[in-house]
Write an enzyme that holds these catalytic residues in place. Structure first.
Site, PDB file in Angstrom:
ATOM      1  N   ALA A   1      -2.059   9.942  -9.485  1.00  0.00           N
ATOM      2  CA  ALA A   1      -1.769  11.101 -10.331  1.00  0.00           C
ATOM      3  C   ALA A   1      -0.276  11.410 -10.327  1.00  0.00           C
ATOM      4  CB  ALA A   1      -2.566  12.310  -9.837  1.00  0.00           C
TER       5      ALA A   1
ATOM      6  N   ASP B   1      -4.446  42.614  35.743  1.00  0.00           N
ATOM      7  CA  ASP B   1      -5.536  42.711  34.772  1.00  0.00           C
ATOM      8  C   ASP B   1      -6.783  42.061  35.379  1.00  0.00           C
ATOM      9  OD1 ASP B   1      -6.782  43.024  32.115  1.00  0.00           O
ATOM     10  OD2 ASP B   1      -6.649  40.833  32.086  1.00  0.00           O
TER      11      ASP B   1
ATOM     12  N   LEU C   1      -2.476   9.339  -5.038  1.00  0.00           N
ATOM     13  CA  LEU C   1      -1.071   9.242  -5.424  1.00  0.00           C
ATOM     14  C   LEU C   1      -0.899   8.716  -6.841  1.00  0.00           C
ATOM     15  CD1 LEU C   1       0.428   7.882  -2.082  1.00  0.00           C
ATOM     16  CD2 LEU C   1       0.282  10.243  -2.884  1.00  0.00           C
TER      17      LEU C   1
ATOM     18  N   GLY D   1       0.811  -1.212   0.000  1.00  0.00           N
ATOM     19  CA  GLY D   1       0.000   0.000   0.000  1.00  0.00           C
ATOM     20  C   GLY D   1       0.845   1.263   0.000  1.00  0.00           C
TER      21      GLY D   1
ATOM     22  N   LYS E   1     -14.365   7.009  -6.142  1.00  0.00           N
ATOM     23  CA  LYS E   1     -13.409   7.186  -7.235  1.00  0.00           C
ATOM     24  C   LYS E   1     -14.044   7.684  -8.531  1.00  0.00           C
ATOM     25  CE  LYS E   1      -9.986   5.728  -4.711  1.00  0.00           C
ATOM     26  NZ  LYS E   1      -8.969   6.683  -4.216  1.00  0.00           N
TER      27      LYS E   1
END
Length: 742
Positions: A386, A506, A384, A29, A286
């Site tokens: 691409a 403060d 990935l 993978g 997809k």
């Protein structure tokens, strides 16, 4: 120290034969490949001293089974198998992970199943992972948790190991708040809190990062500053880390003589027709069916291309146990058959369809041979494929057509970008790509290859781990400034031994908690008691600074020998003296500003205007977080534009936008109080950026403290408002016996 990688699956897969023999083989993978390449680079750098452990499920229950891991895997990292019962794994993986989280995060809301049993399994499996990790975690380890299966795990680790370095990376999209909120309040809150157990939370794209931050704000009320979120007693970083590929692996594989020979054979087998490649896992996200419909439309719209192109469709089997995937497979089979039947001839089959897994060597042939690669998911975390296609184009020819909803598109803007739901766009993009001049293809691909090679998977992993290291250093740096018992004792002793003392405190967020209505934010009894004791100590001057008006401040502390500073420094009242204005101011700007504030108040329920003599504040503490932040930004921009030539200041504080006369700040008020006087002990405590003006003007010897874990000019921090009261109470203790009775 070691690096512990945690993912749902180990980098190996186990299978059991009928005779009981168990075979273990290396997984291929994207995560395994990417992490493996990163670890190889670490071997060269020496980081972690080559000590890597990977924890995950091996693919089956391990009870009563013996096996050995593949040598290549075992030599790269130690393995920590997480044993999960088969029935629980089904409900966890095929249930909550793939029937709830996967479709929801990919915007397929109609596919989402909200099943309490699935959720309970998800909780149990995350706990099982934690129990397995407890056996291997040691001080100094870096723990990198991956993906949507384990979103509760970081918090479990944090609760047991508060100082651990924990990173989390999500490999799928994080949806917009409107989608994420479809989960039940319990589920979504626990997921966000689980992720906030991390020190660094990473996403592929800027959009996913912003979606997560918006959900944090809207659901948990957790705000951020430049991606830094304050979580209890530490800061966490939320950032974008686009994942790359092992560029050389794909580029070199495509350049092999064997690959090039097979490329020639493949092209000859399709009669040297133009090859369009589509390769994806079987998944509804997809857009495979849309892609096939677009190809059919292309053949209809551009009939001259019939018999001159071929679509090589590769679908990799995935999640065969999920109903939608089985239905989708049937739909693909039918559509491929229809298109081939409609357009095919005795010498030409338009679509060459294979339902199988392709190894790297076979995949390289497809990448190198294809004239076009279609990557058109309806929604994808990165994609990935691409990048792999671009890396494999050793001739620098070929064209990528990519969906605008794929994460990779943000880095590949030069290619043809389409809307995956618009088949006409895809069809036209195919035609454009086929007619594109080779010189243009080469120019685009050269640029993309340079970018992909630089921002490869090693860069991605290194950037993430270095960010984790950096945030731990920042946490340690801030932690060192937090007042500890020794520091507190030094301050108490210095106060007790001093002859002239000045305490500057403060109000909101420092000695009292924030209130949705500042005018009704009266000090509680414990605060009043502390202030009364401090102000009664001989040779001690107590100054309280607030943004509230002078009349409200007098009402809060009646009869006490205090110095009050109102409207952040506009007015000063010392003990029994009258109020004075150190610097003459004008408020003739208020009629111009009031209508603007009123307009924004009318546009956002839960907001109100607080008008003081020389300032006006637009409070949005009671308004919805997301819209309130947007309206506040709009208001600040509007005010700054309209008042560019007016002598006023526009400030944004804690859920408030304040407009006040120029020449006013807390630092100037403190300088006025210091004028002509000498103190051998000064303590100043504040909680926001306006208090930095105080720290800036005080002498180096002063004790300055900022509330919260933030970078500051102050020497020290306390974690929260209660920490301020603890310190002040401890300062008071030696003088309690001398306190006058009330």
């Amino acid at each position: 120290m070691k690096l512990i990688i945690v993912s749902n699956r180990l980098p190996i897969s186990l299978s059991e034969a009928e005779d009981g023999t168990i075979t273990a083989k290396e997984s291929v993978g994207g995560l395994v490949t990417g992490i493996g390449a990163y670890l190889a680079s670490l071997d060269e750098s020496g980081m972690f001293d080559g000590d890597f452990t990977w924890a995950g499920w091996p693919g089956m229950s391990l009870e009563g089974k013996n096996f050995s891991f593949p040598e290549k895997v075992a030599n790269t990292f130690k393995l920590c198998p997480v044993d999960i019962p088969d029935n629980l794994m089904d409900s966890f993986y095929y249930g909550f992970c793939n029937k709830t989280i996967w479709p929801l995060f990919h915007y397929f809301t109609s596919y989402v199943e909200y099943n309490e049993e699935f959720w309970e399994s998800y909780v149990k499996v995350n706990q099982i992972f934690f129990e397995a990790l407890k056996k291997i975690i040691e001080p100094g380890d870096y723990i990198w948790v991956h993906d949507y299966h384990l979103m509760l795990l970081p918090r479990l680790i944090r609760e047991e190991y508060p100082d651990a370095a924990i990173g989390f990376f999500l490999h799928i999209p994080f949806p917009s708040y409107e989608i994420f909120r479809l989960l039940s309040n319990t589920w979504r809150s626990r997921i966000l809190k689980g992720l906030l157990g991390s020190d660094v939370i990473g996403f592929h794209t800027y959009d996913y990062t912003q979606h997560f931050l918006n959900s944090l704000s809207s659901i948990l009320g957790a705000e951020h500053h430049l991606g830094l979120v304050h979580v209890n007693e530490r800061i966490a970083k939320v950032d974008t880390f686009p994942m790359g590929i092992d560029y050389n692996k794909y580029h070199d594989a495509a350049a092999l003589p064997k690959t090039q020979n097979e490329v020639v054979e493949l092209k000859e087998s399709v009669s040297n027709r133009k090859i369009i490649l589509s390769i994806d896992r079987l998944d509804y996200s997809k857009g495979i069916l849309n892609r096939l419909q677009a190809f059919e439309e292309f053949l209809e719209d551009y009939p001259d291309w019939c018999e001159h192109v071929v679509l090589m469709l590769v679908v990799v089997p995935s999640r065969t146990g999920v109903d939608q995937y089985q239905q989708m497979k049937k739909g693909i089979d039918e559509l491929v058959g229809n298109i081939n039947g409609k357009f095919g001839t005795l010498t030409w089959t338009p679509i060459l369809y294979q339902y199988k897994f392709f190894s790297l060597d076979k995949l390289s042939v497809l990448y190198a041979a294809s004239d076009i690669c279609l990557v058109t998911p309806l929604r994808d975390g990165m994609n990935l494929i691409a990048k792999e296609y671009i890396a494999s184009r050793i001739d620098k020819k070929g064209m990528l057509i990519i969906s605008e909803t794929a994460g990779a598109t943000n880095e590949l803007g030069e290619v043809l970008v389409i809307n995956p739901n618009n088949t006409k766009e895809i069809s036209e993009a195919i035609h454009t790509a086929l007619k594109m001049d080779e010189a243009d293809q080469i120019r685009i691909n050269e640029s993309l290859q340079k970018r992909i090679k630089e921002f490869n998977v090693q860069h991605w992993a290194t950037d993430f781990v270095e960010s984790l290291s950096s945030i731990k250093k920042e946490q340690n740096k801030l932690r060192l400034k937090v007042i500890n018992p020794d520091t507190g004792e030094q301050i108490i002793n210095a106060f007790s031994n001093a002859s002239e003392r000045l305490l500057i405190l403060d109000y909101d967020g420092t000695i009292v908690p924030f209130s949705n209505n500042p005018e009704s934010s009266e000090p509680p009894a414990d605060v009043t008691d502390i202030i009364r004791t401090l102000s009664s100590i001989d040779r001690s001057k107590v100054v309280i600074i607030s943004g509230s008006d002078r009349f409200t401040m007098e009402k809060w502390f009646p009869g006490l020998p205090l110095t009050l500073v109102a409207e952040h420094g506009v007015w000063i009242k010392e003990d029994e003296d009258d109020w004075i204005m150190p610097n003459p101011l004008l408020n003739d700007w208020k009629p111009t500003i009031r209508p603007i504030l009123e307009r924004y108040t009318s546009r956002l329920p839960g907001t109100f205007i607080q008008e003081k003599e020389y300032s006006m504040a637009w409070h949005y503490r009671g308004a919805a977080n997301k819209l309130a932040r947007q309206r506040a930004r709009e208001l600040v921009d509007t005010l700054k534009h309209l008042t560019a030539n007016v002598d006023i200041q526009v400030l944004q504080g804690h859920r408030v936008v304040e407009v006040r006369s120029a020449g006013v700040n807390k630092g100037l008020a403190v300088l006025h109080l210091l004028s002509g006087k000498s103190y051998d002990f000064i303590l100043a405590i504040g909680d926001d950026d306006t208090d930095e003006d105080i720290f800036k003007v005080l002498p180096e010897s002063a004790n300055t403290i900022r509330v919260g874990l933030v970078n500051t000019l102050a020497k020290n921090n306390v974690l929260n408002q209660r920490g301020t009261l603890v310190l002040l109470k401890n300062i008071c203790m030696p003088f309690e016996a001398d306190k006058p009775s009330s």
